[in-house]
Design an enzyme around this catalytic site. Structure first.
Site, PDB file in Angstrom:
ATOM      1  CG  HIS A 105      24.888 -11.908 -15.654  1.00 40.96           C
ATOM      2  ND1 HIS A 105      26.224 -12.119 -15.892  1.00 40.96           N
ATOM      3  CD2 HIS A 105      24.386 -11.428 -16.816  1.00 40.96           C
ATOM      4  CE1 HIS A 105      26.504 -11.783 -17.148  1.00 40.96           C
ATOM      5  NE2 HIS A 105      25.398 -11.362 -17.732  1.00 40.96           N
ATOM      6  CG  HIS A 153      22.772  -7.801 -20.161  1.00 37.55           C
ATOM      7  ND1 HIS A 153      24.016  -7.276 -20.426  1.00 37.55           N
ATOM      8  CD2 HIS A 153      22.951  -9.127 -19.961  1.00 37.55           C
ATOM      9  CE1 HIS A 153      24.909  -8.256 -20.412  1.00 37.55           C
ATOM     10  NE2 HIS A 153      24.302  -9.386 -20.131  1.00 37.55           N
ATOM     11  CG  LEU A 154      18.553  -3.434 -15.936  1.00 36.52           C
ATOM     12  CD1 LEU A 154      18.684  -2.587 -14.657  1.00 36.52           C
ATOM     13  CD2 LEU A 154      17.142  -4.001 -16.039  1.00 36.52           C
ATOM     14  NE  ARG A 155      20.539  -4.956 -23.955  1.00 32.80           N
ATOM     15  CZ  ARG A 155      21.480  -5.877 -23.986  1.00 32.80           C
ATOM     16  NH1 ARG A 155      22.670  -5.672 -23.468  1.00 32.80           N
ATOM     17  NH2 ARG A 155      21.240  -7.059 -24.540  1.00 32.80           N
ATOM     18  CG  ASN A 191      26.873  -5.538 -22.025  1.00 34.12           C
ATOM     19  OD1 ASN A 191      26.057  -5.272 -21.146  1.00 34.12           O
ATOM     20  ND2 ASN A 191      26.655  -6.474 -22.933  1.00 34.12           N
ATOM     21  CE  LYS A 234      30.798 -10.316 -17.615  1.00 36.18           C
ATOM     22  NZ  LYS A 234      29.453 -10.277 -18.165  1.00 36.18           N
ATOM     23  CG  HIS A 246      31.404 -13.430 -21.707  1.00 37.75           C
ATOM     24  ND1 HIS A 246      30.053 -13.326 -21.923  1.00 37.75           N
ATOM     25  CD2 HIS A 246      31.873 -14.314 -22.630  1.00 37.75           C
ATOM     26  CE1 HIS A 246      29.718 -14.106 -22.946  1.00 37.75           C
ATOM     27  NE2 HIS A 246      30.803 -14.717 -23.392  1.00 37.75           N
ATOM     28  CG  HIS A 305      26.655 -16.006 -18.798  1.00 40.23           C
ATOM     29  ND1 HIS A 305      27.905 -16.325 -19.230  1.00 40.23           N
ATOM     30  CD2 HIS A 305      26.502 -14.690 -19.056  1.00 40.23           C
ATOM     31  CE1 HIS A 305      28.485 -15.244 -19.735  1.00 40.23           C
ATOM     32  NE2 HIS A 305      27.657 -14.239 -19.632  1.00 40.23           N
ATOM     33  CG  LEU A 327      27.439 -15.595 -27.799  1.00 44.94           C
ATOM     34  CD1 LEU A 327      28.180 -14.429 -28.430  1.00 44.94           C
ATOM     35  CD2 LEU A 327      28.082 -16.928 -28.170  1.00 44.94           C
ATOM     36  CG  ASP A 333      23.277 -13.378 -19.850  1.00 48.92           C
ATOM     37  OD1 ASP A 333      23.468 -12.149 -19.901  1.00 48.92           O
ATOM     38  OD2 ASP A 333      23.720 -14.172 -20.694  1.00 48.92           O
ATOM     39  CG  HIS A 374      19.548  -7.974 -28.202  1.00 49.91           C
ATOM     40  ND1 HIS A 374      20.548  -7.040 -28.311  1.00 49.91           N
ATOM     41  CD2 HIS A 374      20.089  -9.009 -27.506  1.00 49.91           C
ATOM     42  CE1 HIS A 374      21.645  -7.486 -27.722  1.00 49.91           C
ATOM     43  NE2 HIS A 374      21.398  -8.671 -27.214  1.00 49.91           N
ATOM     44  CB  ALA A 379      24.583 -13.261 -28.478  1.00 45.74           C
TER      45      ALA A 379
HETATM   46  C1  NCD Z   1      24.533 -10.313 -23.635  1.00 48.91           C
HETATM   47  C2  NCD Z   1      24.007  -8.984 -24.143  1.00 48.91           C
HETATM   48  O1  NCD Z   1      23.159  -8.996 -25.041  1.00 48.91           O
HETATM   49  O2  NCD Z   1      24.425  -7.934 -23.639  1.00 48.91           O
HETATM   50  N1  NCD Z   1      24.236 -11.349 -24.584  1.00 48.91           N
HETATM   51  C3  NCD Z   1      24.160 -12.673 -24.344  1.00 48.91           C
HETATM   52  O3  NCD Z   1      23.993 -13.446 -25.278  1.00 48.91           O
HETATM   53  N2  NCD Z   1      24.261 -13.169 -23.124  1.00 48.91           N
HETATM   54  C4  NCD Z   1      26.008 -10.215 -23.330  1.00 48.91           C
HETATM   55  C5  NCD Z   1      26.530 -11.366 -22.516  1.00 48.91           C
HETATM   56  O4  NCD Z   1      26.229 -11.500 -21.346  1.00 48.91           O
HETATM   57  O5  NCD Z   1      27.272 -12.186 -23.086  1.00 48.91           O
HETATM   58 ZN    ZN Z   2      25.232 -11.166 -19.768  1.00 52.55          ZN
END
Ligand code: NCD
Ligand code: ZN
Length: 343
Positions: free
Chosen positions: A12, A14-16, A40, A98, A135, A173, A218, A246, A250, A262
């Site tokens: 899990h 996030h790479l943006r 996302n 997802k 989620h 998560h 989150l 996760d 940011h 988050a």
């Molecule tokens: C994640 C994100 O920033 O994309 N944020 C987080 O708090 N975990 C989204 C997610 O997995 O809920």
């Molecule tokens: Zn996530």
């Protein structure tokens, strides 16, 4: 002390997108052989064609000489057609779908608003055996934010598992003893990922000496009893619990604001942080199974052949890291981890 394990994967992540890939992909590639990449983005990755194009952009950011295999996911919307699921199953790039309840978290505006609308699409996932990643939080403003995961189990996950008993599901998560109990009692087709930050922190971290935006994610951190349940699950022999960081980068300004978003960034030192949690639990011998075996077994992929070594030597964590034209604040910023990855 030195600990050699099979090279792990992150189930899990996030790479943006865009310029920041050059900052976050190398960190993930250094730690992990493969990663389930969250969809996302803005706009979200909803089709196989978009997932394939996103995968190529990620691969372009992998440093020369490193190997890294991004396993792509599709973002489920109210209107994802069953035909897209069939296409995803055929594609070598996409490994899961997802579901974000609309409004549950960062970039979830296009998520699912009504579970009735996705029935046929989920039925297709069960039919072709494509995992559904969740989620797991309800979005109703009247439900206490610390209870949203528990209520999700009753309202959505339980009925879904009853309707689709063979559907492969990953509750992402997990943060509560309730989710741990649910996953333990469900069949082998229901699994969960656990983050390093939820293993190491309880909700006190959000208010340690003041309000701490970089500890906000989150599902939000929970009380100590829940953290202990997560540690117990991760370090147990239950194959249903595996590693998913996760890691959610940011820019600093987006978190240090009157409405900070988050997400906690851990990709710079994820394995080292997990090692601390497992060491504190006296369970370093279980780290390899959690980090490197159970995930590929669940996804039906081969375990990695490479190895990685952790040494028990302190590692300094930078106070901030580059993030495109901005910076991000990583977990443990300006402090130390007790372990580091051997060169
Ligand atoms: C994640 C994100 O920033 O994309 N944020 C987080 O708090 N975990 C989204 C997610 O997995 O809920
Ligand atoms: Zn996530």
């Amino acid at each position: 002390m030195r600990l050699e394990i099979t090279k792990p994967d992150d189930w899990h992540l996030h790479l943006r997108d865009g310029a920041v890939l050059r900052d976050v992909v190398p960190a993930a590639a250094r730690q992990f052989e493969r990663a389930i990449v969250m969809p996302n983005l803005k706009p979200p990755v909803t089709t196989v064609a978009e997932a394939e194009a996103y995968r190529r952009r990620i691969l372009d950011a992998v440093p020369a000489g490193e190997s890294f295999d991004p396993l792509m996911t599709l973002y489920l919307t109210d209107r994802t057609p069953p035909s897209e699921i069939e296409a995803a199953k055929r594609s070598a790039a996409v490994h899961a779908v997802k579901i974000y309840p609309a409004g549950a978290t960062t970039n979830s505006e296009n998520g699912v608003t009504d579970w009735g609308l996705i029935r046929e699409t989920v039925a297709e996932m069960a039919r072709v055996d494509l995992p559904l990643l969740m989620h797991g939080e309800v979005t109703d403003a009247e439900i206490d934010v610390f209870d949203r995961e528990r209520v999700f189990l009753e309202r959505h996950l339980s009925p879904l598992c009853a309707d689709f008993p063979n559907l492969r599901v990953v509750l992402e998560h997990v943060t509560t003893a309730d989710s741990v109990a649910f996953v333990r009692s469900a069949g082998d087709n229901v699994a969960a990922t656990i983050t390093a930050h939820h293993l190491l922190w309880n909700r006190n971290e959000l208010f340690r000496g003041g309000i701490r935006p970089h500890a906000f994610c989150l599902p939000v951190l929970k009380r100590e009893r829940h953290r202990q349940a997560l540690v117990e699950a991760a370090t147990s022999d239950d194959a249903s619990f595996f590693l998913g960081t996760d890691s959610a980068p940011h820019a600093r300004g987006r978190k240090e604001s009157d409405c900070g978003c988050a997400g906690i960034y851990t990709a710079h030192a994820a394995l080292e942080l997990y090692a601390e949690a497992f060491e504190d639990a006296g369970a370093l011998d279980k780290l390899e199974s959690f980090a490197s075996h159970r995930g590929p077994d669940f996804y039906g992929l081969p375990r990695n052949e490479g190895k990685v070594s952790l040494v028990r030597e302190e590692q300094e964590i930078a106070a901030e890291l580059p993030y495109g034209d901005e910076v991000l604040i990583p977990m443990r910023a300006g402090e130390k981890t007790r372990w580091r990855i051997a060169d």
